[in-house]
Design an enzyme around this catalytic site. Structure first.
Site, PDB file in Angstrom:
ATOM      1  N   LYS A  34     -91.946  55.426   2.787  1.00  0.00           N
ATOM      2  CA  LYS A  34     -90.502  55.259   2.574  1.00  0.00           C
ATOM      3  C   LYS A  34     -89.825  54.589   3.766  1.00  0.00           C
ATOM      4  CE  LYS A  34     -90.322  56.933  -1.570  1.00  0.00           C
ATOM      5  NZ  LYS A  34     -90.005  56.048  -2.689  1.00  0.00           N
ATOM      6  N   ILE A  40     -83.085  65.347  -5.159  1.00  0.00           N
ATOM      7  CA  ILE A  40     -82.610  65.021  -6.511  1.00  0.00           C
ATOM      8  C   ILE A  40     -83.434  65.806  -7.535  1.00  0.00           C
ATOM      9  CG2 ILE A  40     -82.128  63.132  -8.145  1.00  0.00           C
ATOM     10  CD1 ILE A  40     -80.623  62.866  -5.418  1.00  0.00           C
ATOM     11  N   ALA A  63     -89.556  54.032 -14.802  1.00  0.00           N
ATOM     12  CA  ALA A  63     -88.318  54.311 -15.558  1.00  0.00           C
ATOM     13  C   ALA A  63     -88.530  55.301 -16.701  1.00  0.00           C
ATOM     14  CB  ALA A  63     -87.733  53.003 -16.089  1.00  0.00           C
ATOM     15  N   SER A  64     -89.714  55.893 -16.782  1.00  0.00           N
ATOM     16  CA  SER A  64     -89.963  56.837 -17.882  1.00  0.00           C
ATOM     17  C   SER A  64     -89.371  58.215 -17.613  1.00  0.00           C
ATOM     18  CB  SER A  64     -91.474  56.967 -18.126  1.00  0.00           C
ATOM     19  OG  SER A  64     -92.155  57.150 -16.897  1.00  0.00           O
ATOM     20  N   TYR A  70     -95.881  60.045   2.664  1.00  0.00           N
ATOM     21  CA  TYR A  70     -94.684  59.675   1.889  1.00  0.00           C
ATOM     22  C   TYR A  70     -93.584  59.120   2.804  1.00  0.00           C
ATOM     23  CZ  TYR A  70     -90.836  60.501  -1.466  1.00  0.00           C
ATOM     24  OH  TYR A  70     -89.745  60.368  -2.305  1.00  0.00           O
ATOM     25  N   VAL A 120     -97.917  49.776 -10.565  1.00  0.00           N
ATOM     26  CA  VAL A 120     -97.272  48.844  -9.630  1.00  0.00           C
ATOM     27  C   VAL A 120     -98.133  48.542  -8.399  1.00  0.00           C
ATOM     28  CG1 VAL A 120     -94.886  49.326 -10.324  1.00  0.00           C
ATOM     29  CG2 VAL A 120     -95.950  50.702  -8.496  1.00  0.00           C
TER      30      VAL A 120
HETATM   31  P1  NAP Z   1     -90.570  61.329 -10.970  1.00  0.00           P
HETATM   32  O1  NAP Z   1     -89.627  62.134 -11.759  1.00  0.00           O
HETATM   33  O2  NAP Z   1     -91.861  61.942 -10.516  1.00  0.00           O
HETATM   34  O3  NAP Z   1     -90.892  59.973 -11.766  1.00  0.00           O
HETATM   35  C1  NAP Z   1     -91.775  59.040 -11.214  1.00  0.00           C
HETATM   36  C2  NAP Z   1     -91.766  57.776 -12.045  1.00  0.00           C
HETATM   37  O4  NAP Z   1     -92.618  56.810 -11.394  1.00  0.00           O
HETATM   38  C3  NAP Z   1     -92.332  57.976 -13.438  1.00  0.00           C
HETATM   39  O5  NAP Z   1     -91.620  57.130 -14.310  1.00  0.00           O
HETATM   40  C4  NAP Z   1     -93.780  57.510 -13.296  1.00  0.00           C
HETATM   41  O6  NAP Z   1     -94.356  57.030 -14.516  1.00  0.00           O
HETATM   42  C5  NAP Z   1     -93.598  56.356 -12.323  1.00  0.00           C
HETATM   43  N1  NAP Z   1     -94.812  56.000 -11.595  1.00  0.00           N
HETATM   44  C6  NAP Z   1     -95.568  56.775 -10.778  1.00  0.00           C
HETATM   45  N2  NAP Z   1     -96.609  56.068 -10.291  1.00  0.00           N
HETATM   46  C7  NAP Z   1     -96.497  54.814 -10.802  1.00  0.00           C
HETATM   47  C8  NAP Z   1     -97.271  53.641 -10.698  1.00  0.00           C
HETATM   48  N3  NAP Z   1     -98.373  53.594  -9.927  1.00  0.00           N
HETATM   49  N4  NAP Z   1     -96.869  52.533 -11.386  1.00  0.00           N
HETATM   50  C9  NAP Z   1     -95.769  52.571 -12.167  1.00  0.00           C
HETATM   51  N5  NAP Z   1     -94.991  53.652 -12.303  1.00  0.00           N
HETATM   52  C10 NAP Z   1     -95.356  54.760 -11.641  1.00  0.00           C
HETATM   53  O7  NAP Z   1     -89.887  60.791  -9.625  1.00  0.00           O
HETATM   54  P2  NAP Z   1     -88.326  60.723  -9.202  1.00  0.00           P
HETATM   55  O8  NAP Z   1     -87.990  61.987  -8.531  1.00  0.00           O
HETATM   56  O9  NAP Z   1     -87.520  60.215 -10.320  1.00  0.00           O
HETATM   57  O10 NAP Z   1     -88.421  59.619  -8.032  1.00  0.00           O
HETATM   58  C11 NAP Z   1     -88.128  58.243  -8.259  1.00  0.00           C
HETATM   59  C12 NAP Z   1     -88.131  57.530  -6.917  1.00  0.00           C
HETATM   60  O11 NAP Z   1     -87.158  58.117  -6.059  1.00  0.00           O
HETATM   61  C13 NAP Z   1     -89.456  57.639  -6.173  1.00  0.00           C
HETATM   62  O12 NAP Z   1     -89.725  56.460  -5.471  1.00  0.00           O
HETATM   63  C14 NAP Z   1     -89.217  58.778  -5.210  1.00  0.00           C
HETATM   64  O13 NAP Z   1     -90.075  58.695  -4.092  1.00  0.00           O
HETATM   65  C15 NAP Z   1     -87.761  58.534  -4.849  1.00  0.00           C
HETATM   66  N6  NAP Z   1     -87.081  59.722  -4.340  1.00  0.00           N
HETATM   67  C16 NAP Z   1     -86.960  60.855  -5.090  1.00  0.00           C
HETATM   68  C17 NAP Z   1     -86.296  61.953  -4.561  1.00  0.00           C
HETATM   69  C18 NAP Z   1     -86.115  63.236  -5.326  1.00  0.00           C
HETATM   70  O14 NAP Z   1     -85.586  64.197  -4.743  1.00  0.00           O
HETATM   71  N7  NAP Z   1     -86.492  63.321  -6.596  1.00  0.00           N
HETATM   72  C19 NAP Z   1     -85.791  61.895  -3.253  1.00  0.00           C
HETATM   73  C20 NAP Z   1     -85.943  60.729  -2.516  1.00  0.00           C
HETATM   74  C21 NAP Z   1     -86.583  59.641  -3.079  1.00  0.00           C
HETATM   75  P3  NAP Z   1     -95.109  58.045 -15.552  1.00  0.00           P
HETATM   76  O15 NAP Z   1     -94.019  58.832 -16.229  1.00  0.00           O
HETATM   77  O16 NAP Z   1     -95.814  57.134 -16.489  1.00  0.00           O
HETATM   78  O17 NAP Z   1     -96.004  58.904 -14.727  1.00  0.00           O
END
Ligand code: NAP
Length: 245
Positions: free
Chosen positions: A157, A186, A11-12, A153, A62
């Site tokens: 998923k 996104i 959530a950061s 990935y 996690v």
């Molecule tokens: P992001 O901006 O890269 O943020 C990832 C978040 O996950 C950060 O808060 C990070 O913490 C945390 N994280 C990573 N590894 C972790 C671990 N081992 N334990 C706890 N926290 C962890 O990613 P996002 O784009 O927001 O994606 C969020 C989710 O949506 C993911 O599951 C991703 O696969 C999914 N998703 C994203 C998209 C897209 O287009 N962006 C599309 C489909 C699905 P730190 O800040 O501390 O590193």
């Protein structure tokens, strides 16, 4: 969601950040999980508190079962319950299969799939006692369609989809719903490494003609966490501007 407690992993930043801020705006107390980015996590906490909400920071990987157990204990010690779990934490380690290192396969499965198992197993124990709860897992459109360079990935998923439907069946008699969201493209740090050309090519494939915002996903999470979604379980909701149809 007044009086409810939500735990949002990852959530950061990005989607998790938008989800945490939105659930807090709906009245929930929000536990902000993150891996290491304390500064960004604090930013989310201060936004929530600045809006009059309640938030706590819970740093943990996690993928580490014992660490997740400790995190759940911390949240429950402070707030007594977990009503909503959003399994959002995720990473990418993209490469073509022939170049993909075994450790990059493992890292993605451990964080993106085993992390969902760890948090769901431990939080659902509490929800079963409460006889209520909402679990929302972040899958992806690539789980539905595949994506070259993302075999690890996409496997993680797609695993979330099978996990979501199985656990939804197990927990339905206990009054707990389990659903997944499959976001498309996104705008977050995860997608920011793309070249302008690749980004433009992706946008051209999206029927609604734009990339999604973290808030587009947070809207659906807020709905699935609400009373209005009490008859929805085991579903995978694609939020992708029509990309996967
Ligand atoms: P992001 O901006 O890269 O943020 C990832 C978040 O996950 C950060 O808060 C990070 O913490 C945390 N994280 C990573 N590894 C972790 C671990 N081992 N334990 C706890 N926290 C962890 O990613 P996002 O784009 O927001 O994606 C969020 C989710 O949506 C993911 O599951 C991703 O696969 C999914 N998703 C994203 C998209 C897209 O287009 N962006 C599309 C489909 C699905 P730190 O800040 O501390 O590193």
């Amino acid at each position: 969601m007044n009086g409810k407690t939500a735990l949002v992993t990852g959530a950061s930043r990005g989607i998790g950040r938008a989800v945490a801020i939105r659930l807090a705006a709906e009245g929930a107390r929000v536990a902000i999980n993150f891996a290491g980015n304390l500064e960004k996590a604090r930013e989310v906490q201060s936004i929530i508190e600045g809006n009059g909400g309640q938030a706590m920071l819970v740093q943990c990987n996690v993928a580490d079962f014992n660490a997740v157990e400790q995190m759940i204990k911390t949240v429950v010690g402070e707030w007594q319950s977990i009503d909503v779990l959003v399994n959002n934490a995720g990473i990418t380690r993209d490469n073509l299969l022939l170049r993909m290192k075994p450790e990059d396969f493992d890292a993605v499965i451990d964080t993106n799939l085993k992390g969902v198992f760890n948090c769901t197993k431990l939080a659902s124990k509490l929800m079963i006692k409460q006889r209520s709860g909402r679990i929302i897992n972040m899958s992806s459109v690539v789980a539905l369609n595949g994506n070259g360079g993302q075999a690890n990935y996409a496997a993680a998923k797609a695993g979330i989809i099978g996990f979501t439907k199985s656990v939804a069946r197990e927990l339905a008699p206990r009054g707990i719903t389990v659903n997944a969201i499959a976001p498309g493209f996104i705008d977050t740090d995860m997608t920011s490494a793309m070249t302008d050309d690749a980004r433009q090519a992706t946008i051209e494939r999206i029927p609604l003609g734009r990339v999604g915002s973290p808030e587009d996903i947070a809207n659906a999470v807020a709905f699935l966490a609400s009373e209005q979604a009490s008859y929805i379980t085991g579903q995978i909701i694609a939020i992708d501007g029509g990309l996967s149809m």
